[in-house]
Design an enzyme around this catalytic site. Structure first.
Site, PDB file in Angstrom:
ATOM      1  N   TYR A 168      40.547  40.973  40.585  1.00 15.70           N
ATOM      2  CA  TYR A 168      40.509  40.439  39.223  1.00 15.70           C
ATOM      3  C   TYR A 168      41.618  39.416  39.020  1.00 15.70           C
ATOM      4  O   TYR A 168      41.402  38.341  38.446  1.00 15.70           O
ATOM      5  CB  TYR A 168      40.643  41.592  38.235  1.00 15.70           C
ATOM      6  N   LYS A 172      40.966  35.512  38.032  1.00 15.39           N
ATOM      7  CA  LYS A 172      41.450  34.921  36.794  1.00 15.39           C
ATOM      8  C   LYS A 172      42.436  33.790  37.058  1.00 15.39           C
ATOM      9  O   LYS A 172      42.500  32.814  36.295  1.00 15.39           O
ATOM     10  CB  LYS A 172      42.082  35.994  35.908  1.00 15.39           C
TER      11      LYS A 172
END
Length: 257
Positions: A168, A172
């Protein structure tokens, strides 16, 4: 169209919101529609394919219409080029223009790095990075031709590091880098590209809160959000500001202060 003073409005503007069926995306859709925008609510199809009906998107669009706003639902997986090309094509066919893109679709899972598979890592990149790229890439020629566009991508402060969340974090960080690159190219084309790093207690947050591998620091952060009732509707006004036609003029005025 909306003015720099008084109430911010989006009369005559058409916005696409991915992941618009719940959480942050639904809050963004509701606010834009309440201020006059025609909103295309996109969410993941129910049948597990790239294209198809999304009941979540249908419900969100129906709520907007019931409240007096203008919205339609278009299901489509953001990781599919065919689906994102279709989303842009259908929107242009029905409304003739696209002014605002809010790339909000995302997911999360807490997995210790030593247990993480390449499939886990790749899936997170596809949803966040590929999804942001495919949506913007499909709409870019139309926006550039009109010399107008507002694109808001969804990064995260987690890009600076988050335990048990390497996939993640990397995804991002990639979204943030993509935003920075497109913001430079967009200046020439009249397209303003920005990223937000929202903090909100959403359905996805609740879903991941009970994960055994979440980690102590992440669990504390989510508990704090829940205790403060930090709902997604608190993020949407900033998104609306970035999506407004006056954003570039406001930014220039602020730089002169």
């Amino acid at each position: 169209m909306g003015q720099l003073s008084g109430k911010i409005t989006f009369d005559g503007r058409v916005a696409i919101v991915t992941g618009g069926g719940q959480g942050l995306g639904q809050a963004h859709s509701n606010l834009l529609a309440s201020r006059g925008a025609t909103v295309v609510v996109n969410d993941l199809p129910d049948n597990g394919t790239d294209l198809g009906i999304s009941e979540r998107a249908n419900r969100a669009a129906a709520e907007i219409v019931a409240a007096g706003g203008k919205a339609i639902a278009i299901g489509g997986d953001v990781t599919s080029k065919e689906a994102m090309d279709s989303l842009i094509f259908q929107t242009l066919h029905q409304f003739g223009q696209i002014d605002i893109l809010i790339s909000n679709a995302g997911t999360a899972s807490f997995i210790p790095f030593h247990q993480m598979t390449l499939e886990d890592f790749d899936r997170m990149l596809r949803i966040h990075m590929h999804g942001s790229f495919l949506l913007a890439h499909a709409a870019w020629p139309h926006m550039a031709k009109r010399r107008y566009g507002r694109i808001i991508m969804t990064s995260s402060s987690g890009m600076f590091g988050l335990e048990n969340h390497a996939h993640y974090v990397a995804a991002k960080a990639g979204v943030f880098g993509l935003t920075r690159a497109l913001s430079l190219e967009g200046r020439i084309a009249g397209i303003a590209v920005n990223a937000i790093m929202p903090v909100a207690y959403t359905p996805l947050t609740r879903q991941t809160a009970g994960t055994p591998t979440i980690g102590v620091d992440s669990a504390k952060a989510i508990a704090t959000m829940a205790s403060r009732a930090a709902g997604p509707e608190l993020v949407s006004p900033f998104v609306a500001w970035l999506a407004h036609e006056g954003y570039l003029r406001w930014r220039q005025a602020c730089s002169l202060c």
